[in-house]
Design an enzyme around this catalytic site. Structure first.
Site, mmCIF file in Angstrom:
data_model
loop_
_atom_site.group_PDB
_atom_site.id
_atom_site.type_symbol
_atom_site.label_atom_id
_atom_site.label_comp_id
_atom_site.label_asym_id
_atom_site.label_seq_id
_atom_site.Cartn_x
_atom_site.Cartn_y
_atom_site.Cartn_z
ATOM 1 N N TYR A 1 -156.838 -30.750 15.803
ATOM 2 C CA TYR A 1 -155.729 -31.630 16.196
ATOM 3 C C TYR A 1 -155.290 -32.536 15.045
ATOM 4 O O TYR A 1 -154.158 -33.012 15.040
ATOM 5 C CB TYR A 1 -156.120 -32.455 17.427
ATOM 6 C CG TYR A 1 -156.311 -31.585 18.642
ATOM 7 C CD1 TYR A 1 -155.225 -31.028 19.297
ATOM 8 C CD2 TYR A 1 -157.588 -31.285 19.114
ATOM 9 C CE1 TYR A 1 -155.395 -30.205 20.399
ATOM 10 C CE2 TYR A 1 -157.768 -30.458 20.212
ATOM 11 C CZ TYR A 1 -156.663 -29.925 20.851
ATOM 12 O OH TYR A 1 -156.825 -29.092 21.920
ATOM 13 N N ARG B 1 -153.399 -29.718 28.026
ATOM 14 C CA ARG B 1 -154.677 -30.157 27.442
ATOM 15 C C ARG B 1 -154.487 -30.467 25.957
ATOM 16 O O ARG B 1 -154.989 -31.489 25.459
ATOM 17 C CB ARG B 1 -155.734 -29.070 27.644
ATOM 18 C CG ARG B 1 -157.079 -29.310 26.955
ATOM 19 C CD ARG B 1 -158.043 -28.215 27.386
ATOM 20 N NE ARG B 1 -159.198 -28.081 26.535
ATOM 21 C CZ ARG B 1 -160.338 -28.771 26.664
ATOM 22 N NH1 ARG B 1 -160.448 -29.683 27.608
ATOM 23 N NH2 ARG B 1 -161.366 -28.564 25.859
ATOM 24 N N HIS C 1 -152.183 -24.838 29.708
ATOM 25 C CA HIS C 1 -153.163 -25.186 28.671
ATOM 26 C C HIS C 1 -152.551 -26.103 27.615
ATOM 27 O O HIS C 1 -153.275 -26.886 26.980
ATOM 28 C CB HIS C 1 -153.719 -23.929 28.012
ATOM 29 C CG HIS C 1 -154.974 -24.166 27.224
ATOM 30 N ND1 HIS C 1 -156.166 -24.588 27.819
ATOM 31 C CD2 HIS C 1 -155.239 -24.073 25.895
ATOM 32 C CE1 HIS C 1 -157.091 -24.734 26.883
ATOM 33 N NE2 HIS C 1 -156.560 -24.428 25.716
ATOM 34 N N LYS D 1 -167.444 -25.574 30.042
ATOM 35 C CA LYS D 1 -168.042 -24.336 29.550
ATOM 36 C C LYS D 1 -169.557 -24.464 29.478
ATOM 37 O O LYS D 1 -170.082 -25.502 29.096
ATOM 38 C CB LYS D 1 -167.482 -24.003 28.164
ATOM 39 C CG LYS D 1 -166.043 -23.500 28.177
ATOM 40 C CD LYS D 1 -165.619 -23.071 26.782
ATOM 41 C CE LYS D 1 -164.225 -22.467 26.800
ATOM 42 N NZ LYS D 1 -163.791 -22.023 25.456
ATOM 43 N N ARG E 1 -159.457 -28.224 31.099
ATOM 44 C CA ARG E 1 -159.111 -26.809 31.071
ATOM 45 C C ARG E 1 -158.648 -26.430 32.469
ATOM 46 O O ARG E 1 -159.086 -27.010 33.459
ATOM 47 C CB ARG E 1 -160.322 -25.954 30.675
ATOM 48 C CG ARG E 1 -160.917 -26.292 29.306
ATOM 49 C CD ARG E 1 -162.159 -25.443 29.040
ATOM 50 N NE ARG E 1 -162.740 -25.713 27.728
ATOM 51 C CZ ARG E 1 -163.709 -26.608 27.505
ATOM 52 N NH1 ARG E 1 -164.208 -27.319 28.517
ATOM 53 N NH2 ARG E 1 -164.180 -26.796 26.286
ATOM 54 N N HIS F 1 -165.789 -30.621 23.921
ATOM 55 C CA HIS F 1 -166.064 -29.699 22.818
ATOM 56 C C HIS F 1 -167.519 -29.843 22.371
ATOM 57 O O HIS F 1 -168.004 -30.966 22.199
ATOM 58 C CB HIS F 1 -165.151 -29.991 21.627
ATOM 59 C CG HIS F 1 -163.740 -29.525 21.828
ATOM 60 N ND1 HIS F 1 -162.677 -30.002 21.087
ATOM 61 C CD2 HIS F 1 -163.217 -28.613 22.692
ATOM 62 C CE1 HIS F 1 -161.565 -29.412 21.485
ATOM 63 N NE2 HIS F 1 -161.865 -28.570 22.447
#
Length: 309
Positions: free
Chosen positions: A290, A258, A255, A187, A164, A281
């Site tokens: 994806y 990514r 982005h 995150k 990210r 994730h």
């Protein structure tokens, strides 16, 4: 802290409860500052909406007594103000988080919020670059000065490691890759290891040699013209200029690199579990989007190639 306008519309017990919730989000849930700001804004907006109707500063009891009409009126006003479905759904999520937390803490109970359904959000597929476009971006970028070299190193890192943008910009000199791996804090302050290709190391090395600012362990790896941490807006602006220079599509964004990383790995045989780990994730369902991209590609190929299509 909650903005002054909201604090003026809260009685002492609600103000104290809000601050405890904020501490819980930051310390117990370890949420990112971006998510915390969004949640704080959501709850603040609901309080700002409700207080004038009550004609007084709100207490915890007032929030607990809020009804279906209050919630729906708030969302309707947001819609009338131009807030799209995704924005209203996010706002409702923030308010639900606060009310659910109060319920679990035994502070207040509001069952009516469970009746409110979030607006439907159309599922948007990521928009990765084609492999040839990603290569053209990285191969044809200018390298005339240290800023050009910085941008090339940064975009090579985003595409080569699937970071990210904020993960890359938060890297410091002490975070430089070691033994072929980069430690990334994502995150919720979750850490992961990402393998680093030699091409990425080469680009970072070239940028570091040209960068005019002395290196210290805590200095940002990617710095601005003053030697401070590079801002996302500067990176996005650099990509906009490159799109024009290299005749790339509008979907070429930081982005998107990514998304391109994940999509190109999937196209070349990587499995979803591996990609999930590399992207950081929390849920495999997030990574599964994806596979939808590949399915759309397959449909396009089928329609183009099948004689009866």
């Amino acid at each position: 802290m909650f903005k002054p306008l909201t604090l003026e519309r809260c009685q002492g017990d609600l103000n104290e409860t809000l601050q405890k919730w904020l501490t819980w989000l930051r310390v117990e849930k370890n949420m990112s500052e971006h998510t915390i700001r969004a949640y704080v804004s959501d709850v603040s907006q609901f309080i700002d909406f409700l207080a004038p109707h009550a004609g007084k500063a709100l207490s915890v009891g007032d929030i607990s007594d809020s009804g279906v009409t209050d919630f729906r009126s708030w969302l309707s006003r947001k819609a009338a103000s131009g807030n799209v479905n995704a924005s209203r759904a996010r706002s409702l999520s923030g308010l639900k988080n606060f009310l659910t937390w109060m319920d679990k803490q035994g502070i207040a109970h509001n069952a009516k919020i469970g009746i409110i359904r979030a607006p439907k959000i159309p599922r948007k597929l990521p928009k990765p670059l084609e492999i040839s476009q990603a290569f053209r971006l990285l191969d044809d970028m200018p390298c005339e000065n240290w800023v050009d070299l910085r941008n090339k190193a940064l975009f090579t890192l985003l595409y080569g490691c699937g970071l990210r943008i904020d993960e890359a910009l938060n890297l410091t000199i002490k975070d430089l890759p070691r033994d072929g791996f980069l430690n990334v804090t994502g995150k919720g302050n979750k850490e992961r290891q990402v393998p680093v290709l030699q091409q990425i190391n080469n680009q970072i090395f070239a940028y570091r040699n040209a960068c005019p600012f002395p290196e210290t362990p805590t200095r940002a790896l990617f710095c601005n013209n003053k030697g401070d941490t590079l801002h996302q807006g500067v990176v996005q602006n650099a990509m906009r200029h490159l799109r024009k220079q290299l005749n790339l599509p509008d979907k070429a964004t930081p982005h998107a690199l990514r998304h391109s990383f994940a999509t190109h790995l999937l196209q070349n045989g990587a499995n979803l579990r591996e990609i999930q780990e590399l992207l950081g994730h929390a849920s495999l369902s997030t990574t599964q989007i994806y596979t939808d991209i590949n399915f759309e590609d397959l449909k396009a190929i089928y329609k183009k190639a099948h004689p009866r299509a």
